[in-house]
Design an enzyme around this catalytic site. Sequence first.
Site, PDB file in Angstrom:
ATOM      1  N   ALA A 124       3.540   0.123   3.139  1.00 33.23           N
ATOM      2  CA  ALA A 124       2.804  -1.102   2.819  1.00 33.23           C
ATOM      3  C   ALA A 124       3.147  -1.519   1.380  1.00 33.23           C
ATOM      4  CB  ALA A 124       1.319  -0.920   3.059  1.00 33.23           C
ATOM      5  N   SER A 125       2.173  -1.852   0.576  1.00 39.76           N
ATOM      6  CA  SER A 125       2.478  -2.437  -0.736  1.00 39.76           C
ATOM      7  C   SER A 125       3.068  -1.458  -1.748  1.00 39.76           C
ATOM      8  CB  SER A 125       1.232  -3.095  -1.330  1.00 39.76           C
ATOM      9  OG  SER A 125       0.958  -4.309  -0.660  1.00 39.76           O
ATOM     10  N   VAL A 126       3.107  -0.172  -1.444  1.00 40.70           N
ATOM     11  CA  VAL A 126       3.876   0.747  -2.285  1.00 40.70           C
ATOM     12  C   VAL A 126       5.352   0.333  -2.257  1.00 40.70           C
ATOM     13  CG1 VAL A 126       4.526   3.171  -2.639  1.00 40.70           C
ATOM     14  CG2 VAL A 126       2.193   2.599  -1.958  1.00 40.70           C
TER      15      VAL A 126
END
Length: 338
Positions: free
Chosen positions: A65-67
């Site tokens: 995801a946003s990592v």
Amino acid sequence: MTTGAASAATREATIDAWMRDYTGEVPGASVLVLKDGAPAFRRSYGMADLEAGVASSPTTSYRLASVSKQFTAACLLLLAEDGALSVDDPLKHWLPSLHAAADGVTLRHLLSHTSGLVDYEDLMPAHETRQVHDADVLQLLEREDRLYFPAGSAYRYSNSGYALLALVVERASGQRFAAFLQTRIFAPLGMTATQAREDEGPAVTDRAFGYSLIDGRWQRTDQSTTSAVLGDGGIYSSLADLALWDAALYDDRLLSATSRAAAFAPATPTTESDVAHYGFGWRLQGAMQWHSGESIGFRNVMLRFPAQRLTVIVLSNRNGPEPYPLARRIAALWGGVP
């Protein structure tokens, strides 16, 4: 037993106790603590695939995801090193189809979440069932001749900005975004299990599937309509590969010292909890560099304390809880505080 061994045993027992809810025939998690470049703790819990009975392991690949945003930012910095673009380029130099409202937006604004671009998720049709891609995000934004605020005047976390950055990478490099990641970051670092997942691309090996607790039962919720957007959150990776990535952030093997300094510079202040500033793909809080990632069926976090050579990573394939507080407690066992 030496004092050091006793301390290590105590830490392991403590983390195991904290991870009890992830243990057994339930969606699991993988935890890694890196200290001075070596694993101080590495353990996986629960299941990567409930239906097939596959247990989680340090080589399990989770949707970050946003990592993923730190990798998208690294692509821009690599292209800047190549001389293919500048982070101060106008966005419309690369994506000229955007409306006049975007005239003042630069790539730097996208990297630091100060563009004011409208959230693409709010522009999707209410009953959309097909998955949208980065190019679809551009099409949605092409219809909007407005910003939330003048570029550079405020901070607002923006998945739209990072989806557009993936398209900029493609236009500046002449490669698909997934291919650029592979050839310029993953392959050079030996991250053989990491990829930006595409339906038409190679299958994710040792893949964790996402789950949500619905009416008291774990149900597979692995993909949503936004899961195919790559620039803001489409990368899969494992503990083993993220350890290689973390090591590369300490030296020049991938990014120059100038690029690394740009990634971790406090580009803009925020009002978010534990995020004093945002850099390029990184949240910054005192001595801590971090990012979380949330998508349907996945919750992840990566914390770095570079002055102490300490990193904590927690990857999970379930819709909750958010692992950031857990990672902070784990980091504290090694003295990691912002």
